[in-house]
Write a protein that holds these residues in place. Structure first.
Motif, PDB file in Angstrom:
ATOM      1  N   GLY A  88       3.868  -4.479  15.758  1.00  0.00           N
ATOM      2  CA  GLY A  88       3.901  -4.792  14.346  1.00  0.00           C
ATOM      3  C   GLY A  88       2.766  -5.648  13.828  1.00  0.00           C
ATOM      4  N   LEU A  89       1.761  -5.935  14.648  1.00  0.00           N
ATOM      5  CA  LEU A  89       0.673  -6.806  14.204  1.00  0.00           C
ATOM      6  C   LEU A  89      -0.130  -6.172  13.067  1.00  0.00           C
ATOM      7  N   THR A  90      -0.463  -4.909  13.212  1.00  0.00           N
ATOM      8  CA  THR A  90      -1.264  -4.250  12.180  1.00  0.00           C
ATOM      9  C   THR A  90      -0.492  -4.128  10.874  1.00  0.00           C
ATOM     10  N   THR A  91       0.795  -3.795  10.963  1.00  0.00           N
ATOM     11  CA  THR A  91       1.600  -3.687   9.751  1.00  0.00           C
ATOM     12  C   THR A  91       1.732  -5.041   9.067  1.00  0.00           C
ATOM     13  N   ALA A  92       1.899  -6.109   9.836  1.00  0.00           N
ATOM     14  CA  ALA A  92       1.967  -7.454   9.254  1.00  0.00           C
ATOM     15  C   ALA A  92       0.651  -7.814   8.565  1.00  0.00           C
ATOM     16  N   ALA A  93      -0.465  -7.467   9.207  1.00  0.00           N
ATOM     17  CA  ALA A  93      -1.762  -7.731   8.587  1.00  0.00           C
ATOM     18  C   ALA A  93      -1.948  -6.904   7.320  1.00  0.00           C
ATOM     19  N   THR A  94      -1.396  -5.693   7.312  1.00  0.00           N
ATOM     20  CA  THR A  94      -1.485  -4.848   6.128  1.00  0.00           C
ATOM     21  C   THR A  94      -0.687  -5.440   4.968  1.00  0.00           C
ATOM     22  N   ILE A  95       0.488  -6.002   5.278  1.00  0.00           N
ATOM     23  CA  ILE A  95       1.268  -6.692   4.247  1.00  0.00           C
ATOM     24  C   ILE A  95       0.454  -7.839   3.655  1.00  0.00           C
ATOM     25  N   TRP A  96      -0.208  -8.575   4.514  1.00  0.00           N
ATOM     26  CA  TRP A  96      -1.040  -9.694   4.079  1.00  0.00           C
ATOM     27  C   TRP A  96      -2.175  -9.209   3.173  1.00  0.00           C
ATOM     28  N   LEU A  97      -2.816  -8.103   3.558  1.00  0.00           N
ATOM     29  CA  LEU A  97      -3.891  -7.536   2.754  1.00  0.00           C
ATOM     30  C   LEU A  97      -3.367  -7.025   1.414  1.00  0.00           C
ATOM     31  N   THR A  98      -2.207  -6.376   1.426  1.00  0.00           N
ATOM     32  CA  THR A  98      -1.625  -5.876   0.184  1.00  0.00           C
ATOM     33  C   THR A  98      -1.323  -7.012  -0.781  1.00  0.00           C
ATOM     34  N   CYS A  99      -0.874  -8.135  -0.236  1.00  0.00           N
ATOM     35  CA  CYS A  99      -0.649  -9.317  -1.067  1.00  0.00           C
ATOM     36  C   CYS A  99      -1.955  -9.764  -1.711  1.00  0.00           C
ATOM     37  N   ALA A 100      -3.033  -9.774  -0.942  1.00  0.00           N
ATOM     38  CA  ALA A 100      -4.335 -10.170  -1.490  1.00  0.00           C
ATOM     39  C   ALA A 100      -4.813  -9.189  -2.550  1.00  0.00           C
ATOM     40  N   VAL A 101      -4.559  -7.900  -2.356  1.00  0.00           N
ATOM     41  CA  VAL A 101      -4.935  -6.893  -3.349  1.00  0.00           C
ATOM     42  C   VAL A 101      -4.188  -7.135  -4.653  1.00  0.00           C
ATOM     43  N   GLY A 102      -2.890  -7.395  -4.548  1.00  0.00           N
ATOM     44  CA  GLY A 102      -2.112  -7.680  -5.746  1.00  0.00           C
ATOM     45  C   GLY A 102      -2.585  -8.942  -6.459  1.00  0.00           C
ATOM     46  N   MET A 103      -2.933  -9.962  -5.691  1.00  0.00           N
ATOM     47  CA  MET A 103      -3.434 -11.200  -6.287  1.00  0.00           C
ATOM     48  C   MET A 103      -4.762 -10.966  -7.003  1.00  0.00           C
ATOM     49  N   ALA A 104      -5.619 -10.146  -6.397  1.00  0.00           N
ATOM     50  CA  ALA A 104      -6.903  -9.845  -7.033  1.00  0.00           C
ATOM     51  C   ALA A 104      -6.705  -9.119  -8.358  1.00  0.00           C
ATOM     52  N   CYS A 105      -5.790  -8.159  -8.369  1.00  0.00           N
ATOM     53  CA  CYS A 105      -5.537  -7.422  -9.614  1.00  0.00           C
ATOM     54  C   CYS A 105      -4.928  -8.336 -10.668  1.00  0.00           C
ATOM     55  N   GLY A 111      -5.274 -11.475 -10.891  1.00  0.00           N
ATOM     56  CA  GLY A 111      -6.240 -12.490 -11.264  1.00  0.00           C
ATOM     57  C   GLY A 111      -7.410 -11.964 -12.054  1.00  0.00           C
ATOM     58  N   GLY A 112      -7.353 -10.698 -12.432  1.00  0.00           N
ATOM     59  CA  GLY A 112      -8.427 -10.125 -13.235  1.00  0.00           C
ATOM     60  C   GLY A 112      -9.622  -9.665 -12.430  1.00  0.00           C
ATOM     61  N   LEU A 113      -9.413  -9.355 -11.149  1.00  0.00           N
ATOM     62  CA  LEU A 113     -10.506  -8.887 -10.280  1.00  0.00           C
ATOM     63  C   LEU A 113     -10.134  -7.537  -9.663  1.00  0.00           C
ATOM     64  N   PRO A 114      -9.907  -6.512 -10.492  1.00  0.00           N
ATOM     65  CA  PRO A 114      -9.455  -5.221  -9.956  1.00  0.00           C
ATOM     66  C   PRO A 114     -10.481  -4.530  -9.069  1.00  0.00           C
ATOM     67  N   LEU A 115     -11.773  -4.732  -9.321  1.00  0.00           N
ATOM     68  CA  LEU A 115     -12.785  -4.094  -8.473  1.00  0.00           C
ATOM     69  C   LEU A 115     -12.712  -4.610  -7.045  1.00  0.00           C
ATOM     70  N   LEU A 116     -12.436  -5.895  -6.895  1.00  0.00           N
ATOM     71  CA  LEU A 116     -12.254  -6.437  -5.551  1.00  0.00           C
ATOM     72  C   LEU A 116     -11.003  -5.863  -4.893  1.00  0.00           C
ATOM     73  N   GLY A 117      -9.967  -5.648  -5.690  1.00  0.00           N
ATOM     74  CA  GLY A 117      -8.756  -5.035  -5.152  1.00  0.00           C
ATOM     75  C   GLY A 117      -9.004  -3.619  -4.672  1.00  0.00           C
ATOM     76  N   VAL A 118      -9.776  -2.853  -5.445  1.00  0.00           N
ATOM     77  CA  VAL A 118     -10.121  -1.491  -5.030  1.00  0.00           C
ATOM     78  C   VAL A 118     -10.953  -1.514  -3.751  1.00  0.00           C
ATOM     79  N   ALA A 119     -11.910  -2.436  -3.687  1.00  0.00           N
ATOM     80  CA  ALA A 119     -12.753  -2.536  -2.499  1.00  0.00           C
ATOM     81  C   ALA A 119     -11.924  -2.887  -1.272  1.00  0.00           C
ATOM     82  N   ALA A 120     -10.967  -3.805  -1.423  1.00  0.00           N
ATOM     83  CA  ALA A 120     -10.113  -4.183  -0.294  1.00  0.00           C
ATOM     84  C   ALA A 120      -9.237  -3.021   0.153  1.00  0.00           C
ATOM     85  N   THR A 121      -8.782  -2.203  -0.787  1.00  0.00           N
ATOM     86  CA  THR A 121      -7.979  -1.028  -0.429  1.00  0.00           C
ATOM     87  C   THR A 121      -8.809  -0.026   0.366  1.00  0.00           C
ATOM     88  N   VAL A 122     -10.048   0.172  -0.052  1.00  0.00           N
ATOM     89  CA  VAL A 122     -10.939   1.068   0.692  1.00  0.00           C
ATOM     90  C   VAL A 122     -11.177   0.528   2.101  1.00  0.00           C
TER      91      VAL A 122
END
Length: 256
Positions: free
Chosen positions: A112-129, A131-142
């Motif tokens: 479950g390490l990768t899935t846990a890290a993915t949850i963490w990344l998804t949280c950061a993507v949501g925070m970026a969006c 916070g008004g930084l959607p381009l960073l969120g798109v880049a993190a998703t890629v």
């Protein structure tokens, strides 16, 4: 002078007070990006899939919106200090509880390490969006798809002996011959780590009545991890006396 005299509360449905078109678009982008990440996890049949990742992403974005726009009514009030980064810091701390719940250890294998890290990344993507930084969120998703889907292909090509684990070795054999211990020893010698052993014993009622009810035949499922192919292991076991059948298949679990 009372603090209430400094507070100018906007109307409940005022679209200019942090709940306008821009904020809905930011939440929509968070919904889209977190759903893409969650869909990839869902297709891989991981414990945290589409719904979990989507809720984490949208929830993180909403927390950011509240942090940025939710306390404007008390801005400028004497004795009240606002720090929008506080909510963001609490999001990062809180998401660790969800990630920790996805990680578990079985024997000496961590899952479950990768899935846990993915949850963490998804949280950061949501925070970026949020916070008004959607381009960073798109880049993190890629980056997520590049790492999760592309890196395994690269590592397999670079490795001299690719990791084939985890796999399940299914074996049926005659009991009271010490075969199970020899099989475990053989797997270890061939460079495989046995992460789980499940023995299924059954009684054989054929033959003399005095032997009836005694265990004559048993089946065992070994979960193996290691380098190289497990096919030579199967080939050798088929020639062992007392071995009735051997099977090999990919294990449904993985370290992700």
């Amino acid at each position: 002078m009372r603090i209430a005299e400094y507070i100018a509360v906007p109307p409940l449905f005022d679209t200019s007070s942090g709940q306008g078109v821009r904020q809905f678009v930011e939440l929509g982008i968070a919904l889209l990006l977190s759903s893409l990440v969650g869909l990839e996890r869902e297709l891989q049949q991981k414990s945290a899939g589409l719904r979990t990742h989507t809720l984490v992403g949208v929830g993180s974005a909403l927390f950011m919106e509240v942090s940025i726009h939710g306390f404007n009514a008390v801005a400028g009030v004497p004795g009240v200090g606002l720090d929008p980064s506080r909510v963001a810091a609490q999001i990062v701390s809180g998401i660790g509880f969800i990630g920790g719940g996805l990680i578990f250890v079985r024997r000496d294998a961590v899952r479950g390490l990768t899935t846990a890290a993915t949850i963490w990344l998804t949280c950061a993507v949501g925070m970026a969006c949020g916070g008004g930084l959607p381009l960073l969120g798109v880049a993190a998703t890629v980056v997520h798809f590049l790492v999760v889907r592309g890196f395994p292909v690269i590592t397999k090509r670079m490795s001299v002996a690719p990791d084939v684990g985890p796999v399940e070795l299914r074996l049926s054999y005659r009991t009271r011959r010490g075969l199970l211990g020899r099989v475990l020893e053989l797997c270890t010698k061939r460079g495989f780590r046995v992460t789980d052993v499940h023995v299924e014993a059954e009684a054989e009622d054929r033959g003399d009545n005095r032997e009836r009810g005694k265990i004559k035949e048993a089946g065992v499922v070994l979960s193996l991890e290691g380098k190289g192919s497990a096919l030579p292991l199967v080939e050798e076991l088929t020639h062992w006396e007392g071995v009735l059948g051997v099977g090999l298949r990919s294990h449904p679990d993985s370290t992700e």
